[in-house]
Design an enzyme around this catalytic site. Structure first.
Site, PDB file in Angstrom:
ATOM      1  N   ASN A  85       0.809  -1.226   0.000  1.00 38.47           N
ATOM      2  CA  ASN A  85       0.000   0.000   0.000  1.00 38.47           C
ATOM      3  C   ASN A  85       0.838   1.270   0.000  1.00 38.47           C
ATOM      4  OD1 ASN A  85      -2.323  -1.522   0.014  1.00 38.47           O
ATOM      5  ND2 ASN A  85      -2.590  -1.413   2.217  1.00 38.47           N
ATOM      6  N   ILE A  92       1.066   6.864   0.378  1.00 38.62           N
ATOM      7  CA  ILE A  92       0.244   5.804   0.956  1.00 38.62           C
ATOM      8  C   ILE A  92      -1.039   5.689   0.139  1.00 38.62           C
ATOM      9  CG2 ILE A  92      -0.975   5.032   3.026  1.00 38.62           C
ATOM     10  CD1 ILE A  92       1.104   6.708   4.623  1.00 38.62           C
ATOM     11  N   CYS A  93      -1.292   4.483  -0.334  1.00 39.82           N
ATOM     12  CA  CYS A  93      -2.444   4.224  -1.194  1.00 39.82           C
ATOM     13  C   CYS A  93      -3.383   3.251  -0.499  1.00 39.82           C
ATOM     14  CB  CYS A  93      -1.986   3.629  -2.526  1.00 39.82           C
ATOM     15  SG  CYS A  93      -0.677   4.559  -3.315  1.00 39.82           S
ATOM     16  N   VAL A  94      -4.276   3.780   0.319  1.00 44.37           N
ATOM     17  CA  VAL A  94      -5.274   2.944   0.989  1.00 44.37           C
ATOM     18  C   VAL A  94      -6.640   3.575   0.783  1.00 44.37           C
ATOM     19  CG1 VAL A  94      -3.727   1.943   2.731  1.00 44.37           C
ATOM     20  CG2 VAL A  94      -4.873   4.095   3.211  1.00 44.37           C
TER      21      VAL A  94
END
Length: 112
Positions: A85, A92-94
């Site tokens: 993620n 941050i890729c959430v």
């Protein structure tokens, strides 16, 4: 500084949240408020026990845009970390910072 772009009520909200997080941080998370720019929230996160990150200390920052809290903050790891993620430049890729964001979630939820 991005703080000058924020409406006064948003600045008050951010100030209150940062103050609460500083005095009562979640376990394993230490906050480093930027007195000159409240929209730049830096933290150190201890790697959780029982994970490959245990024993590590990971620095990250949240950047609050002028649409906060209606729009989510942007999160970046400053410490190089390999995680599905986390993008190559630390972003941050959430979903909680994208389509699942709700204004009432707040910074504590993001940090946890």
């Amino acid at each position: 500084s991005n703080a000058e772009n924020l409406p006064p009520q948003t600045l008050r909200l951010v100030c209150r949240e940062v103050s609460l997080l500083s005095s009562d941080p979640p376990d394993g998370i230490k906050l480093f408020p930027n007195e000159e720019d409240l929209t730049d929230v830096q933290v150190a996160i201890e790697g959780p026990e029982g994970t490959p990150y245990a024993g590590g200390l990971f620095r990250m920052k949240l950047v609050l845009g002028k649409e906060f809290p209606a729009a989510p903050p942007k999160g970046f790891f400053l410490t190089k970390i390999f995680h599905p993620n986390v993008g190559p430049s630390g972003e941050i890729c959430v979903n909680v910072l994208k389509r699942d964001w709700r204004a009432e979630l707040g910074l504590r939820h993001v940090l946890l």
